[in-house]
Design an enzyme around this catalytic site. Structure first.
Site, short mmCIF file in Angstrom:
data_model
loop_
_atom_site.label_atom_id
_atom_site.label_comp_id
_atom_site.label_asym_id
_atom_site.label_seq_id
_atom_site.Cartn_x
_atom_site.Cartn_y
_atom_site.Cartn_z
N GLU A 130 86.66 74.12 -32.73
CA GLU A 130 86.41 73.58 -34.07
C GLU A 130 86.45 74.73 -35.09
O GLU A 130 87.06 74.61 -36.14
CB GLU A 130 85.06 72.88 -34.08
CG GLU A 130 84.93 71.93 -35.24
CD GLU A 130 83.63 71.15 -35.18
OE1 GLU A 130 82.92 71.21 -34.16
OE2 GLU A 130 83.32 70.49 -36.19
N ARG A 157 80.31 73.53 -16.32
CA ARG A 157 79.88 72.22 -15.81
C ARG A 157 80.93 71.55 -14.96
O ARG A 157 80.62 70.75 -14.08
CB ARG A 157 79.42 71.33 -16.97
CG ARG A 157 77.98 71.62 -17.37
CD ARG A 157 77.62 70.99 -18.68
NE ARG A 157 78.07 71.81 -19.77
CZ ARG A 157 78.42 71.36 -20.96
NH1 ARG A 157 78.40 70.08 -21.20
NH2 ARG A 157 78.81 72.19 -21.90
P1 AMP Z 1 87.15 69.59 -26.05
O1 AMP Z 1 87.90 70.87 -25.78
O2 AMP Z 1 86.96 69.30 -27.52
O3 AMP Z 1 87.77 68.40 -25.32
O4 AMP Z 1 85.66 69.80 -25.50
C1 AMP Z 1 85.40 69.70 -24.15
C2 AMP Z 1 84.46 70.76 -23.66
O5 AMP Z 1 83.35 70.96 -24.55
C3 AMP Z 1 83.88 70.37 -22.32
O6 AMP Z 1 83.88 71.51 -21.48
C4 AMP Z 1 82.48 69.87 -22.64
O7 AMP Z 1 81.58 70.33 -21.66
C5 AMP Z 1 82.15 70.40 -24.02
N1 AMP Z 1 81.71 69.36 -24.98
C6 AMP Z 1 82.38 68.95 -26.09
N2 AMP Z 1 81.70 68.00 -26.76
C7 AMP Z 1 80.57 67.76 -26.05
C8 AMP Z 1 79.44 66.85 -26.21
N3 AMP Z 1 79.35 65.99 -27.24
N4 AMP Z 1 78.47 66.88 -25.27
C9 AMP Z 1 78.55 67.74 -24.22
N5 AMP Z 1 79.56 68.61 -24.02
C10 AMP Z 1 80.57 68.63 -24.92
#
Ligand code: AMP
Length: 177
Positions: A96, A59
């Protein structure tokens, strides 16, 4: 920005129970929303000496490439392991449950490059921190991280600023996770 925020759709329990999935496809589908999103980034990053835009699969590509085009600079894809065909460097990061690896082409950075790194959303910051580490491994200066959505309660933005001294700019925020 509330117009952009209002065009982002929330899908509960996707991909797993308890997750509120912030879905940008509804924003991308809307010509005003798409133009406002790309325009906000272009206004912020024009004339800042940025030489390249890097973005995270998949995305992130949708916003990173048009922002690079409008700034008149090149675009760097950061992809999941095994997707880039030429020589790469890798960075592992925590999910996670378990771990993942992202990669960048070794020849995508030249000395003196000042890079804007983009994704659709920052949550825990794991993905964005790994992207900054990759860019730094290749010698890039990271100007800022630009995202459409910040989930500040998950701490990624604070972690980026504290641990990597990289500021995160977001167009809108959602509470919770
Ligand atoms: P993080 O590594 O935890 O910061 O997660 C970010 C990545 O996971 C990004 O590439 C987002 O597209 C996806 N992502 C994480 N949480 C969500 C959410 N609640 N809604 C949509 N995409 C998410």
């Amino acid at each position: 920005m509330s117009i952009v925020k209002s065009k982002i759709r929330t899908i509960p329990d996707y991909p797993t129970k308890g997750i509120l999935f912030r879905d940008i496809t509804s924003l991308l589908l809307d010509p005003e929303g798409l133009a406002l999103t790309i325009g906000t980034f272009v206004d912020r990053y024009a004339n800042k000496g940025i030489t390249k835009v890097a973005a995270i699969e998949a995305r992130g590509f949708v916003i990173g490439a048009p922002v690079a085009f409008q700034l008149g600079v090149g675009f760097i894809p950061i992809r999941k392991k095994g997707k880039l065909p030429a020589e790469t460097v890798s960075q592992e990061y925590d999910l996670e449950y378990g771990k993942d690896i992202i990669e960048i082409h070794k020849d995508s950075i030249q000395p003196g490059d000042k890079v804007l790194v983009m994704d659709d959303l920052i949550a825990t910051g794991g993905t964005m921190i790994a992207a900054v580490q990759l860019l730094r491994k290749l010698g890039a200066e990271v100007h800022e991280a630009g995202v459409i959505i910040d989930l500040p309660d998950l701490g990624g933005t604070a972690k980026m600023e504290k641990e990597l001294q990289v500021k995160v700019f977001s167009i809108c925020e959602f509470e919770g996770h």
